[in-house]
Design a protein around this motif. Structure first.
Motif, PDB file in Angstrom:
ATOM      1  N   ASP A 106     -26.762 -42.375  31.243  1.00 45.08           N
ATOM      2  CA  ASP A 106     -26.411 -41.789  32.540  1.00 45.08           C
ATOM      3  C   ASP A 106     -26.570 -42.815  33.658  1.00 45.08           C
ATOM      4  N   GLU A 107     -27.635 -43.594  33.573  1.00 49.06           N
ATOM      5  CA  GLU A 107     -27.883 -44.633  34.579  1.00 49.06           C
ATOM      6  C   GLU A 107     -26.796 -45.700  34.550  1.00 49.06           C
ATOM      7  N   ALA A 108     -26.265 -45.978  33.350  1.00 52.41           N
ATOM      8  CA  ALA A 108     -25.226 -46.999  33.207  1.00 52.41           C
ATOM      9  C   ALA A 108     -23.825 -46.436  33.440  1.00 52.41           C
ATOM     10  N   GLY A 109     -23.701 -45.111  33.644  1.00 52.89           N
ATOM     11  CA  GLY A 109     -22.409 -44.516  33.965  1.00 52.89           C
ATOM     12  C   GLY A 109     -21.610 -44.034  32.764  1.00 52.89           C
ATOM     13  N   TYR A 110     -22.267 -43.778  31.651  1.00 52.94           N
ATOM     14  CA  TYR A 110     -21.580 -43.286  30.452  1.00 52.94           C
ATOM     15  C   TYR A 110     -21.698 -41.770  30.374  1.00 52.94           C
TER      16      TYR A 110
END
Length: 94
Positions: free
Chosen positions: A20-24
């Motif tokens: 989630d932090e990496a945008g997935y």
């Protein structure tokens, strides 16, 4: 979409937080292996979209594993040569 398997739910949740932090985009589900009888000891499966080298590195760091891709089509099934009648264990009486 690629599935990443974890033995522990905590590891899967940490992996989802990193994704989630990496945008997935990701989702978690619990899976029971064939023959598994313990309802509490289920594997956690995280579905990841899109799957790339960064997601693979995150999965490796989190302790997840990805099932290998099959290497092409399955091998053809060769029929067995079965006997046409039962084997005789004793000689026939004369």
């Amino acid at each position: 979409m690629q599935d990443v398997w974890f033995d522990e739910m905590d590891d899967a949740e940490a992996f989802v937080a990193a994704l989630d932090e990496a945008g997935y985009a990701s989702s978690v589900r619990r899976e029971m292996f064939a023959g598994e009888e313990d309802d509490e000891d289920l594997a956690s499966v995280v579905a990841v979209e899109p799957w790339d080298a960064v997601a693979a590195d995150l999965a490796d760091e989190a302790g997840g594993w990805v099932p290998p891709e099959p290497d092409g089509p399955p091998a053809p099934v060769v029929p067995l040569e079965l006997p046409t009648q039962p084997k005789r264990l004793k000689r026939p009486r004369a």
